[in-house]
Design a protein around this motif. Sequence first.
Motif, PDB file in Angstrom:
ATOM      1  N   ARG A 176       7.797  20.749 -13.887  1.00  0.00           N
ATOM      2  CA  ARG A 176       7.963  21.600 -15.441  1.00  0.00           C
ATOM      3  C   ARG A 176       9.192  20.801 -15.356  1.00  0.00           C
ATOM      4  NH1 ARG A 176      10.116  27.256 -15.817  1.00  0.00           N
ATOM      5  NH2 ARG A 176       8.644  27.196 -17.783  1.00  0.00           N
ATOM      6  N   ARG A 177      10.365  20.116 -14.955  1.00  0.00           N
ATOM      7  CA  ARG A 177      10.635  18.958 -15.285  1.00  0.00           C
ATOM      8  C   ARG A 177      10.931  17.691 -13.733  1.00  0.00           C
ATOM      9  NH1 ARG A 177      17.236  21.504 -14.416  1.00  0.00           N
ATOM     10  NH2 ARG A 177      17.351  19.412 -14.273  1.00  0.00           N
ATOM     11  N   PRO A 178       9.978  16.644 -14.678  1.00  0.00           N
ATOM     12  CA  PRO A 178       9.491  14.842 -14.081  1.00  0.00           C
ATOM     13  C   PRO A 178      10.618  14.698 -13.825  1.00  0.00           C
ATOM     14  CG  PRO A 178       9.225  15.568 -16.181  1.00  0.00           C
ATOM     15  CD  PRO A 178       9.581  16.608 -16.186  1.00  0.00           C
ATOM     16  N   VAL A 179      11.786  14.490 -14.359  1.00  0.00           N
ATOM     17  CA  VAL A 179      12.992  13.193 -14.146  1.00  0.00           C
ATOM     18  C   VAL A 179      13.434  13.444 -12.681  1.00  0.00           C
ATOM     19  CG1 VAL A 179      15.346  12.546 -15.025  1.00  0.00           C
ATOM     20  CG2 VAL A 179      13.369  12.767 -16.245  1.00  0.00           C
ATOM     21  N   PRO A 180      13.807  14.426 -12.558  1.00  0.00           N
ATOM     22  CA  PRO A 180      14.061  14.649 -10.599  1.00  0.00           C
ATOM     23  C   PRO A 180      13.461  14.246  -9.552  1.00  0.00           C
ATOM     24  CG  PRO A 180      14.925  16.455 -12.201  1.00  0.00           C
ATOM     25  CD  PRO A 180      13.744  15.488 -12.994  1.00  0.00           C
ATOM     26  N   VAL A 181      12.039  14.470 -10.182  1.00  0.00           N
ATOM     27  CA  VAL A 181      10.604  13.373  -8.879  1.00  0.00           C
ATOM     28  C   VAL A 181      10.874  12.673  -9.253  1.00  0.00           C
ATOM     29  CG1 VAL A 181       8.100  14.021  -8.594  1.00  0.00           C
ATOM     30  CG2 VAL A 181       9.260  15.805  -9.342  1.00  0.00           C
ATOM     31  N   VAL A 202       1.045  -1.252   0.283  1.00  0.00           N
ATOM     32  CA  VAL A 202       0.310   0.103  -0.374  1.00  0.00           C
ATOM     33  C   VAL A 202       0.686   1.307   0.357  1.00  0.00           C
ATOM     34  CG1 VAL A 202      -1.845   1.670   1.315  1.00  0.00           C
ATOM     35  CG2 VAL A 202      -2.058  -1.249   0.986  1.00  0.00           C
ATOM     36  N   LEU A 203       1.592   1.754   0.922  1.00  0.00           N
ATOM     37  CA  LEU A 203       3.300   2.107   0.667  1.00  0.00           C
ATOM     38  C   LEU A 203       3.409   2.814  -0.022  1.00  0.00           C
ATOM     39  CD1 LEU A 203       3.848   2.221   4.659  1.00  0.00           C
ATOM     40  CD2 LEU A 203       2.673   3.929   3.673  1.00  0.00           C
ATOM     41  N   PHE A 204       3.805   1.730  -1.640  1.00  0.00           N
ATOM     42  CA  PHE A 204       4.595   1.496  -2.611  1.00  0.00           C
ATOM     43  C   PHE A 204       3.827   2.209  -3.265  1.00  0.00           C
ATOM     44  CE2 PHE A 204       6.831  -0.115  -5.963  1.00  0.00           C
ATOM     45  CZ  PHE A 204       7.934   0.469  -5.842  1.00  0.00           C
ATOM     46  N   PHE A 205       2.497   1.670  -3.447  1.00  0.00           N
ATOM     47  CA  PHE A 205       2.127   2.356  -4.806  1.00  0.00           C
ATOM     48  C   PHE A 205       1.174   3.592  -4.181  1.00  0.00           C
ATOM     49  CE2 PHE A 205       2.235  -2.552  -5.679  1.00  0.00           C
ATOM     50  CZ  PHE A 205       3.303  -2.278  -6.527  1.00  0.00           C
ATOM     51  N   ALA A 206       1.298   3.878  -3.073  1.00  0.00           N
ATOM     52  CA  ALA A 206       0.650   5.445  -2.433  1.00  0.00           C
ATOM     53  C   ALA A 206       1.650   6.396  -2.895  1.00  0.00           C
ATOM     54  CB  ALA A 206       0.233   5.439  -1.250  1.00  0.00           C
ATOM     55  N   GLY A 207       3.620   5.812  -2.561  1.00  0.00           N
ATOM     56  CA  GLY A 207       4.092   6.753  -3.030  1.00  0.00           C
ATOM     57  C   GLY A 207       4.121   6.917  -5.276  1.00  0.00           C
ATOM     58  N   LEU A 208       3.922   5.893  -5.631  1.00  0.00           N
ATOM     59  CA  LEU A 208       3.761   5.901  -6.821  1.00  0.00           C
ATOM     60  C   LEU A 208       3.059   6.462  -7.486  1.00  0.00           C
ATOM     61  CD1 LEU A 208       4.850   4.720  -9.870  1.00  0.00           C
ATOM     62  CD2 LEU A 208       3.134   2.941  -9.100  1.00  0.00           C
ATOM     63  N   ALA A 209       1.662   6.128  -6.625  1.00  0.00           N
ATOM     64  CA  ALA A 209       0.457   6.976  -7.532  1.00  0.00           C
ATOM     65  C   ALA A 209       1.063   9.123  -6.406  1.00  0.00           C
ATOM     66  CB  ALA A 209      -0.174   7.551  -6.621  1.00  0.00           C
ATOM     67  N   LEU A 210       1.679   8.883  -5.996  1.00  0.00           N
ATOM     68  CA  LEU A 210       2.078  10.473  -5.517  1.00  0.00           C
ATOM     69  C   LEU A 210       2.991  10.861  -6.383  1.00  0.00           C
ATOM     70  CD1 LEU A 210       1.735  13.364  -3.549  1.00  0.00           C
ATOM     71  CD2 LEU A 210       3.266  12.315  -1.909  1.00  0.00           C
ATOM     72  N   GLY A 211       4.270  10.597  -6.560  1.00  0.00           N
ATOM     73  CA  GLY A 211       5.531  10.534  -7.466  1.00  0.00           C
ATOM     74  C   GLY A 211       4.914  10.905  -8.571  1.00  0.00           C
ATOM     75  N   MET A 212       3.964   9.242  -9.481  1.00  0.00           N
ATOM     76  CA  MET A 212       3.511  10.312 -10.774  1.00  0.00           C
ATOM     77  C   MET A 212       2.793  11.759 -10.793  1.00  0.00           C
ATOM     78  SD  MET A 212       5.014   8.236 -12.954  1.00  0.00           S
ATOM     79  CE  MET A 212       3.428   9.011 -13.919  1.00  0.00           C
ATOM     80  N   ARG A 213       1.740  11.889  -9.896  1.00  0.00           N
ATOM     81  CA  ARG A 213       1.031  13.060  -9.920  1.00  0.00           C
ATOM     82  C   ARG A 213       2.145  14.446  -9.440  1.00  0.00           C
ATOM     83  NH1 ARG A 213      -3.557  12.225  -5.987  1.00  0.00           N
ATOM     84  NH2 ARG A 213      -4.341  11.207  -8.080  1.00  0.00           N
ATOM     85  N   LEU A 214       3.114  13.939  -8.845  1.00  0.00           N
ATOM     86  CA  LEU A 214       3.581  14.913  -8.550  1.00  0.00           C
ATOM     87  C   LEU A 214       4.208  15.098 -10.404  1.00  0.00           C
ATOM     88  CD1 LEU A 214       5.044  14.580  -4.862  1.00  0.00           C
ATOM     89  CD2 LEU A 214       3.617  16.834  -6.282  1.00  0.00           C
ATOM     90  N   ALA A 215       4.834  14.489 -10.528  1.00  0.00           N
ATOM     91  CA  ALA A 215       5.904  14.575 -11.777  1.00  0.00           C
ATOM     92  C   ALA A 215       5.175  15.612 -12.530  1.00  0.00           C
ATOM     93  CB  ALA A 215       6.493  12.955 -12.094  1.00  0.00           C
ATOM     94  N   LEU A 216       3.576  15.078 -13.304  1.00  0.00           N
ATOM     95  CA  LEU A 216       3.340  14.851 -13.474  1.00  0.00           C
ATOM     96  C   LEU A 216       2.654  16.147 -14.588  1.00  0.00           C
ATOM     97  CD1 LEU A 216       0.464  12.069 -14.385  1.00  0.00           C
ATOM     98  CD2 LEU A 216       1.869  13.291 -16.118  1.00  0.00           C
ATOM     99  N   ARG A 217       3.213  17.368 -13.087  1.00  0.00           N
ATOM    100  CA  ARG A 217       2.585  18.932 -12.754  1.00  0.00           C
ATOM    101  C   ARG A 217       3.589  19.988 -12.431  1.00  0.00           C
ATOM    102  NH1 ARG A 217      -1.703  18.058  -7.555  1.00  0.00           N
ATOM    103  NH2 ARG A 217      -3.001  17.385  -9.239  1.00  0.00           N
TER     104      ARG A 217
END
Length: 101
Positions: free
Chosen positions: A38-43, A21-36
């Motif tokens: 300007r430079r998604p690769v570091p995120v 749950v924590l792994f995939f919640a982190g994945l969802a959060l990371g993707m959400r932050l990366a999509l917003r």
Amino acid sequence: MIDLDWTLVGLGALGGAVAGVLFFAGLALGMRLALRARRPVPVLVTSAGLRIAALLAAGWLVAQAGAAVLAAFALAFVAVRFLAVALARPPRAEKDAPGWN
């Protein structure tokens, strides 16, 4: 006959479910932050690094308890993965449904 401590196996499964749950919640959060961002690769790299390190640490701790506990941990993690994919997948439209004519 193999003597299993079912309490430890249950704790391993619970730990795997929590880790999943924590792994995939982190994945969802990371993707959400990366999509917003300007430079998604570091995120994405930071998110992946943190999630991988945390999962390896949890797996290493669980592996200290034995193979059966580690197997329960892994099975619970995979079960959470299937649930996460099922929840993330968009619903199938009627036109995409297979036809029987």
